[in-house]
Design a protein around this motif. Structure first.
Motif, PDB file in Angstrom:
ATOM      1  N   TRP A  63     -31.871  -9.529   6.418  1.00 35.72           N
ATOM      2  CA  TRP A  63     -32.154 -10.463   7.547  1.00 35.72           C
ATOM      3  C   TRP A  63     -32.014 -11.875   6.794  1.00 35.72           C
ATOM      4  CZ3 TRP A  63     -36.359 -13.607   7.497  1.00 35.72           C
ATOM      5  CH2 TRP A  63     -37.434 -13.187   6.771  1.00 35.72           C
ATOM      6  N   LEU A  64     -32.830 -12.034   5.627  1.00 37.79           N
ATOM      7  CA  LEU A  64     -32.867 -13.329   5.105  1.00 37.79           C
ATOM      8  C   LEU A  64     -31.602 -13.777   4.707  1.00 37.79           C
ATOM      9  CD1 LEU A  64     -34.511 -15.720   3.874  1.00 37.79           C
ATOM     10  CD2 LEU A  64     -34.779 -14.369   1.965  1.00 37.79           C
ATOM     11  N   THR A  65     -30.699 -13.113   4.103  1.00 43.63           N
ATOM     12  CA  THR A  65     -29.347 -13.453   3.719  1.00 43.63           C
ATOM     13  C   THR A  65     -28.485 -13.784   4.887  1.00 43.63           C
ATOM     14  OG1 THR A  65     -29.542 -12.395   1.539  1.00 43.63           O
ATOM     15  CG2 THR A  65     -27.436 -13.010   2.297  1.00 43.63           C
ATOM     16  N   ASN A  66     -28.704 -13.153   5.801  1.00 51.44           N
ATOM     17  CA  ASN A  66     -27.785 -13.380   7.104  1.00 51.44           C
ATOM     18  C   ASN A  66     -28.215 -14.587   7.775  1.00 51.44           C
ATOM     19  OD1 ASN A  66     -26.513 -10.975   6.608  1.00 51.44           O
ATOM     20  ND2 ASN A  66     -27.728  -9.578   8.017  1.00 51.44           N
ATOM     21  N   ILE A  67     -29.254 -14.851   7.866  1.00 48.22           N
ATOM     22  CA  ILE A  67     -29.831 -15.997   8.549  1.00 48.22           C
ATOM     23  C   ILE A  67     -29.349 -17.389   7.636  1.00 48.22           C
ATOM     24  CG2 ILE A  67     -32.067 -17.576   9.172  1.00 48.22           C
ATOM     25  CD1 ILE A  67     -33.389 -15.033  10.086  1.00 48.22           C
ATOM     26  N   THR A 363     -26.792 -23.244   0.496  1.00 47.15           N
ATOM     27  CA  THR A 363     -25.873 -22.360  -0.595  1.00 47.15           C
ATOM     28  C   THR A 363     -26.678 -21.742  -2.044  1.00 47.15           C
ATOM     29  OG1 THR A 363     -23.972 -23.878   0.180  1.00 47.15           O
ATOM     30  CG2 THR A 363     -23.649 -22.483  -1.700  1.00 47.15           C
ATOM     31  N   VAL A 364     -27.541 -22.750  -2.274  1.00 38.70           N
ATOM     32  CA  VAL A 364     -28.272 -22.379  -3.875  1.00 38.70           C
ATOM     33  C   VAL A 364     -29.212 -21.143  -3.082  1.00 38.70           C
ATOM     34  CG1 VAL A 364     -30.131 -22.892  -4.929  1.00 38.70           C
ATOM     35  CG2 VAL A 364     -28.380 -24.647  -4.775  1.00 38.70           C
ATOM     36  N   ALA A 365     -29.782 -20.994  -1.818  1.00 37.71           N
ATOM     37  CA  ALA A 365     -30.587 -19.824  -1.440  1.00 37.71           C
ATOM     38  C   ALA A 365     -29.746 -18.657  -1.233  1.00 37.71           C
ATOM     39  CB  ALA A 365     -31.138 -20.389  -0.131  1.00 37.71           C
ATOM     40  N   VAL A 370     -28.766 -13.262  -3.188  1.00 32.84           N
ATOM     41  CA  VAL A 370     -27.974 -11.991  -3.635  1.00 32.84           C
ATOM     42  C   VAL A 370     -28.160 -11.801  -5.055  1.00 32.84           C
ATOM     43  CG1 VAL A 370     -25.593 -11.368  -3.800  1.00 32.84           C
ATOM     44  CG2 VAL A 370     -26.267 -12.722  -1.847  1.00 32.84           C
ATOM     45  N   THR A 371     -28.558 -12.813  -5.933  1.00 35.93           N
ATOM     46  CA  THR A 371     -28.740 -12.590  -7.478  1.00 35.93           C
ATOM     47  C   THR A 371     -29.660 -11.714  -7.676  1.00 35.93           C
ATOM     48  OG1 THR A 371     -27.634 -14.753  -7.786  1.00 35.93           O
ATOM     49  CG2 THR A 371     -28.848 -13.971  -9.448  1.00 35.93           C
ATOM     50  N   ARG A 372     -30.823 -11.691  -6.908  1.00 32.23           N
ATOM     51  CA  ARG A 372     -31.650 -10.741  -7.148  1.00 32.23           C
ATOM     52  C   ARG A 372     -31.412  -9.401  -7.355  1.00 32.23           C
ATOM     53  NH1 ARG A 372     -34.336  -8.956  -2.272  1.00 32.23           N
ATOM     54  NH2 ARG A 372     -33.533 -10.116  -0.569  1.00 32.23           N
TER      55      ARG A 372
END
Length: 790
Positions: A63-67, A363-365, A370-372
């Motif tokens: 949900w975090l990445t989608n938001i 973009t950084v967020a 995803v990097t994690r």
């Protein structure tokens, strides 16, 4: 056990063909000229849409990445809100109030262009989501990486073969005729990333005893050669840094001295190859002058300086996608020259200026969230491959600070693909039926959109958006060449409805208005074009040519004065073009150009080179009145000035000037020699040629033969220049001047003989005190040598 459950849960749509399609899509984008042309991007977008329809993402990134992704799209879409809701920028007021440009009510001054860019952004984010949520096991992930890397190696091989054949693909456009991308840095970036991954592929096959490592070794060699030939410092930097990181981390994790030694050996081999074959590309790093590099003198940093001025004058949400090029033109101060700037030389600054700083933070967020999921990089999880792809993607992100590879579909899709395959698998994600439905819908939209763009680009339909603007420019140009100026003006006006800040459309419409005798409208459109393109002297120069054809000398002079102001170090050449264009066109314009040319010494020389007779004498008198001692003229300019004066000016005036300024003798010697000759003083004329004349290149033939032997040889070979020259020298040594003169005239009277024989004839006549004939022979030598050097 996890891997087995993961494989049983896959959908039937996932298979070798689907995996190969995903891996080949970025390769295709790179092959199609990097998909920098809209027709090529439309093909990539349509194929991406089909992929999303056939195998949409079935897992959610959370949900975090989608938001964050939805917020990123929403932030870019803020440009379609009314501009009154935000702080009114000075650049918008300048466009509307000072130049009468009708801008829409949206925050973006060109909403149709912003819409095209927003749809491209949605396509890119959809590709990002697809590759990050692929339902593939470790073996299939390795297969996709190999297919992609082999495709890029094949592309590098095609580039090298085309280079050897001195040709290129018809849809590849770049300065050096090498590589698919218009910019060499994107070409070097792509091949550098692929080389990093190729090392991992080769090491894995070598470790498992497969002979396939020979292919990867050859591929690495081709990629290194392609990076070098691309002439890109960025490509070499990515190649060296990525290889060093991968080999260093891999060897240190193994904690094996032998592996560390192997890694060091590979790096030394890589550095040796670059030093041996790097050539001009390696020289671009200025290794010999590294202590003298001034960062403020770099044009890229001057662009950065002006970009920050734009950022300070814009709202927090930016100026709208696709608007950097026209808006930045009026902020150019430190970077102002005749170079056309279409981007800020940085992906991050470009996105910041168009979408605002919140979009950059989002973009950084997204990248961080995803990097994690990449970690842990432990044994048995494709760690070598994933480390290589992660390093490649990370270097691509870093490279984005000083280049714009992230704004090119080919390199952006390639880096995103590598980033997605660096994630730890099996994916610890949850299934989401909603995500699958959503991306099927996105796929349907992208398929229709790609087909729509492709048809519009190939059929030249005037449809809203960037493709319609490009078509309007092409059709307006065709109409102008066909003398249908009413249609050309209408087409340009149609294009300006979608791109009201496009200087080319204003210029095209102005050219049509000149032919239609709409002087007032043409003046305004030319003025807008010059404002939107402030650095290039070609714009006002072409404007002046248009007014010249319309017999408007005052407007010609106004435009050409602006062209000279912009021309900088090439002012004299630009002024010479003006004089050639204006010859015999208008007495009034000739008078204006004369006034312009005689105001500054760098324009005086081009002017004097185009006139003669009374006009030359009048111009020369004005030059000497403004600068009696020629202090503002360089040594080269003085030589040129006195050369014109000697050929076209009044000899008496020249003699009087040299008498008052004896130091001018070294520049005016030829004119003074002609002056003395005209007065019958041939001795003084010839003496000046010997004192100041150019050095004469004489042969270095040497012979130990006696005079009698040389005379015998000359009778046997009367056409030999070497024997004739040696005979002349021997006769001069013996004091037989008449015989030497006869020998040298045997050659000097032939037009095809070397010019130095005429010079030797002049010397022989001087030895006989016959100064008139010595002067005439020297003039013949001077004319022959001048023809030979042209």
């Amino acid at each position: 056990m996890e891997q087995s459950e993961y494989r049983r849960d896959k959908t039937p749509s996932t298979g070798p063909i689907g995996n190969a399609a995903v891996a080949c899509l970025p390769v295709l984008a790179c092959f199609l000229g990097g998909a920098t042309q809209k027709w090529a991007e439309s093909i990539v977008v349509a194929l991406l849409g089909l992929l999303l329809l056939v195998r949409p993402p079935r897992f959610s990134l959370g949900w975090l990445t989608n938001i964050l992704l939805l917020a990123l799209v929403a932030t870019a879409a803020v440009a379609f809100l009314p501009h009154q809701w935000f702080f009114k920028s000075a650049w918008r007021a300048s466009f509307t109030n000072d130049f009468g440009i009708n801008l829409p009510s949206t925050l973006s001054p060109q909403p149709w262009i912003s819409l095209s860019c927003l749809l491209s952004l949605v396509a890119g984010l959809s590709w990002f989501y697809l590759v990050c949520t692929q339902e593939i096991d470790l073996r299939e992930a390795r297969g996709e990486i190999r297919i992609f890397t082999a495709g890029i190696i094949l592309l590098a091989g095609v580039c090298l073969l085309l280079r050897l054949g001195h040709t290129t693909m018809p849809f590849w456009h770049n300065e050096r005729n090498f590589g698919p991308f218009p910019n060499r840095n994107q070409t070097g970036d792509l091949f550098g990333l692929a080389a990093i991954v190729s090392i991992a592929c080769g090491q894995d096959d070598l470790r498992k005893g497969r002979k396939r490592w020979l292919f990867w070794a050859a591929g690495i060699g081709m990629l290194i050669a392609a990076v070098i030939i691309s002439f890109s410092r960025a490509g070499i930097g990515i190649l060296v840094a990525g290889s060093a990181l991968w080999l260093g981390i891999f060897s240190l994790r193994q904690r094996s001295p032998s592996r560390i030694a192997i890694a060091v050996s590979v790096l030394l081999l890589l550095f040796t190859s670059l030093l041996i074959f790097g050539g001009e590309t390696l020289e671009r790093f200025h290794l010999r002058e590294i202590g003298n590099i001034g960062i403020t003198t770099d044009f890229r940093w001057r662009i950065f300086h002006d970009t920050f001025d734009l950022l300070r004058d814009s709202a927090w949400c930016g100026i709208g996608l696709g608007n950097f090029e026209p808006v930045f033109a009026i902020f150019r101060n430190a970077s102002l020259n005749d170079t056309y700037v279409i981007h800020p030389e940085s992906d991050w600054l470009w996105f910041w200026s168009e979408a605002g700083w919140p979009a950059v933070l989002l973009t950084v967020a997204v990248i961080a969230s995803v990097t994690r999921r990449i970690f842990p990089l432990r044994e048995g999880t494709n760690q070598r491959y994933r480390l290589a792809t992660f390093i490649a993607a990370l270097l691509f992100i870093v490279h984005g600070f000083v280049d714009v590879s992230g704004h090119r579909v080919g390199t952006a899709f390639a880096a995103t693909f590598l980033f997605g395959l660096s994630l730890h698998r099996p994916l610890s994600l949850n299934k989401s039926f909603g995500v699958s439905i959503f991306f099927r819908f996105i796929g349907f939209v992208l398929t229709i959109l790609g087909a729509f763009w492709l048809i519009s680009a190939r059929t030249e339909k005037l449809l809203p958006g960037s493709i319609g603007v490009s078509n309007a420019k092409q059709l307006a140009s065709i109409a102008s060449r066909g003398r249908d100026f009413t249609e050309a003006a209408a087409l340009a006006t149609r294009g300006l409805e979608w791109a009201p800040l496009d200087w080319q459309l204003y210029f095209s419409r102005a050219l049509a208005e000149v032919e239609l005798k709409q002087v007032g409208a043409a003046i305004e459109d030319f003025r807008r074009a010059r404002f939107l393109q402030p650095g290039a002297y070609e714009v006002p120069l072409a404007e002046g040519n248009a007014w010249l054809a319309a017999s408007r000398p005052v407007l010609v002079a106004t435009a050409w004065r602006e062209a000279l102001r912009r021309a900088g170090p090439v002012r004299s050449g630009v002024f010479a073009m003006m004089l050639n264009s204006a010859a015999l066109r208008s007495p009034r314009l000739s008078q204006i150009l004369e006034e312009m040319g005689l105001q500054e010494h760098d324009l005086a020389l081009p002017y004097l080179s185009h006139v003669s007779g009374p006009a030359f004498n009048r111009g020369l008198t004005e030059v000497l009145r403004r600068d009696p001692d020629l202090h503002t003229f360089t040594e080269t300019e003085k030589m040129a000035l006195f050369s014109f004066w000697s050929d076209r000016g009044d000899p008496d005036q020249l003699a009087e000037a040299v008498k008052q300024h004896p130091s001018w003798s070294s520049y005016a010697w030829l004119g003074m020699a002609k002056y003395y000759a005209s007065k019958g003083d041939f001795r003084s004329a010839y003496k000046l040629t010997q004192q100041y004349g150019e050095a004469v290149a004489l042969p270095r033939f040497s012979s130990d033969s006696s005079l009698l032997q040389l005379e015998s040889q000359f009778r046997g070979s009367p056409e030999s220049y070497a024997i004739g020259y040696e005979l002349y020298r021997a006769q001069i040594r013996e004091g037989r001047v008449d015989d030497a003169l006869q020998t040298v005239r045997h050659f000097s009277e032939r037009p095809i003989s070397p010019p130095y024989f005429r010079y030797l004839e002049a010397q022989a006549w001087a030895d006989k005190q016959n100064w008139e004939r010595a002067w005439n022979a020297w003039q013949a030598f001077h004319s022959a040598q001048s023809r030979a050097t042209k």
